[in-house]
Motif scaffolding. Structure first.
Motif, short mmCIF file in Angstrom:
data_model
loop_
_atom_site.label_atom_id
_atom_site.label_comp_id
_atom_site.label_asym_id
_atom_site.label_seq_id
_atom_site.Cartn_x
_atom_site.Cartn_y
_atom_site.Cartn_z
N THR A 32 64.63 21.26 72.92
CA THR A 32 65.56 20.23 73.40
C THR A 32 66.11 19.50 72.17
OG1 THR A 32 63.80 18.57 73.56
CG2 THR A 32 64.19 19.94 75.51
N ASP A 33 66.87 18.45 72.43
CA ASP A 33 67.37 17.65 71.31
C ASP A 33 66.24 16.99 70.54
OD1 ASP A 33 69.94 18.33 72.03
OD2 ASP A 33 70.27 16.50 73.22
N ALA A 34 65.11 16.73 71.25
CA ALA A 34 64.00 16.02 70.62
C ALA A 34 62.98 16.95 69.98
CB ALA A 34 63.30 15.14 71.66
N ALA A 35 63.01 18.24 70.32
CA ALA A 35 62.00 19.18 69.79
C ALA A 35 62.61 20.58 69.71
CB ALA A 35 60.77 19.19 70.70
N THR A 36 62.24 21.30 68.66
CA THR A 36 62.80 22.65 68.47
C THR A 36 62.30 23.63 69.52
OG1 THR A 36 61.03 23.12 66.88
CG2 THR A 36 63.15 22.34 66.00
N HIS A 37 61.00 23.59 69.82
CA HIS A 37 60.43 24.43 70.86
C HIS A 37 58.98 24.02 71.09
CE1 HIS A 37 57.99 26.81 68.01
NE2 HIS A 37 59.06 26.85 67.24
N ASP A 38 58.42 24.48 72.18
CA ASP A 38 57.01 24.27 72.52
C ASP A 38 56.15 24.92 71.44
OD1 ASP A 38 54.47 24.20 73.70
OD2 ASP A 38 55.31 24.41 75.71
N ARG A 39 55.06 24.28 71.06
CA ARG A 39 54.18 24.85 70.03
C ARG A 39 53.27 25.94 70.57
NH1 ARG A 39 51.00 20.50 66.85
NH2 ARG A 39 50.46 22.38 65.69
N ILE A 40 53.10 26.01 71.89
CA ILE A 40 52.22 27.03 72.45
C ILE A 40 52.73 28.45 72.17
CG2 ILE A 40 51.49 28.06 74.65
CD1 ILE A 40 50.63 25.37 75.57
N PRO A 41 54.04 28.76 72.31
CA PRO A 41 54.49 30.12 72.02
C PRO A 41 54.12 30.60 70.61
CG PRO A 41 56.18 28.97 73.23
CD PRO A 41 55.12 27.95 72.90
N GLY A 42 54.01 29.69 69.66
CA GLY A 42 53.60 30.07 68.32
C GLY A 42 52.15 30.49 68.23
N LEU A 43 51.39 30.25 69.31
CA LEU A 43 49.97 30.63 69.36
C LEU A 43 49.74 31.79 70.33
CD1 LEU A 43 48.59 26.98 69.48
CD2 LEU A 43 48.45 28.53 67.53
N LEU A 44 50.80 32.51 70.63
CA LEU A 44 50.71 33.66 71.53
C LEU A 44 50.93 34.96 70.78
CD1 LEU A 44 52.93 32.41 74.51
CD2 LEU A 44 50.43 32.38 74.40
N HIS A 45 50.26 36.01 71.25
CA HIS A 45 50.58 37.35 70.75
C HIS A 45 51.85 37.85 71.43
CE1 HIS A 45 47.15 37.82 68.22
NE2 HIS A 45 46.26 37.74 69.19
N ARG A 46 51.89 37.71 72.75
CA ARG A 46 53.07 38.12 73.50
C ARG A 46 52.93 37.62 74.94
NH1 ARG A 46 49.97 42.70 72.80
NH2 ARG A 46 49.30 43.80 74.68
N GLY A 47 54.03 37.70 75.67
CA GLY A 47 54.01 37.30 77.07
C GLY A 47 55.09 38.03 77.83
N HIS A 48 54.87 38.22 79.12
CA HIS A 48 55.89 38.83 79.96
C HIS A 48 55.68 38.35 81.39
CE1 HIS A 48 52.49 41.74 79.96
NE2 HIS A 48 52.75 41.79 81.23
#
Length: 202
Positions: free
Chosen positions: A114-130
């Motif tokens: 969002t304007d206040a944050a680039t992205h959620d930090r959880i995705p950076g702690l994932l191998h992958r998702g679907h």
């Protein structure tokens, strides 16, 4: 689903997702850092106060409000899983909503920010998702054998003939096959931190 689509009233959109977590990276974080990533206290599960909760925390980015400031909620559940043999550990997520718009907004905020944050930090702690998106009709829709034909503009099947001496007195008409409402939404990869690729559901 309500009056906006009366033929399918009572149905629900269902999002199912599977995420594989990088547990080594997660466990390397101090507890305080883990709490800032999620936006909740680890032991009590109490949400952090707004003046403490980072704008890129999972709770902050997945809180969606309408134009009047009311929070838009979904019915959801999240279950951890693990397979020692394949070293796969993560969570299964399932969410029910009247419209997929709320869940899609949450995902867009998680991966694109969002304007206040680039992205959620959880995705950076994932191998992958679907994941997948379904529409599930209400129980009475499935029990009403004439409704799919009516929605498809087909004539209603003839009523079942009465039994005479335990036998049908005419040939049973063939019922039209059910017509279900299918929705498909594609996904595309989105680059996140750590040169990892994930899926954005659009």
């Amino acid at each position: 689903m309500g009056e906006e689509d009366p033929g399918f009233a009572g149905g629900s959109y269902v999002v199912v997702q599977k995420y594989l977590h990088d547990l080594d990276a997660w466990e390397a974080l101090p507890v305080e850092a883990q709490e800032r990533v999620v936006g909740r206290r680890k032991l009590s599960d109490v949400e952090l106060a707004d003046d403490v909760k980072p704008p890129d925390s999972h709770v902050a980015l997945t809180t969606v409000t309408d134009a009047d400031g009311a929070e838009r909620e979904i019915l959801r559940d999240n279950m951890p899983f693990g397979a020692v043999g394949t070293e796969e550990f993560g969570t299964y997520f399932i969410g029910y909503a009247r419209t997929p718009e709320v869940t899609e907004t949450m995902l867009a905020r998680m991966f694109l920010g969002t304007d206040a944050a680039t992205h959620d930090r959880i995705p950076g702690l994932l191998h992958r998702g679907h994941g997948l998106l379904f529409f599930t009709p209400a129980a009475d829709f499935l029990e009403d054998s004439t409704r799919p034909a009516r929605l498809a503009g087909q004539p209603e099947p003839e009523p079942e003939p009465e039994l005479v001496n335990g036998r049908r007195n005419s040939v049973t008409p063939v019922r039209a096959p059910p017509v279900f409402k299918a929705r498909h939404r594609a996904s595309r990869p989105v680059a996140t931190s750590g040169n990892q690729w994930h899926k954005e559901f659009t």
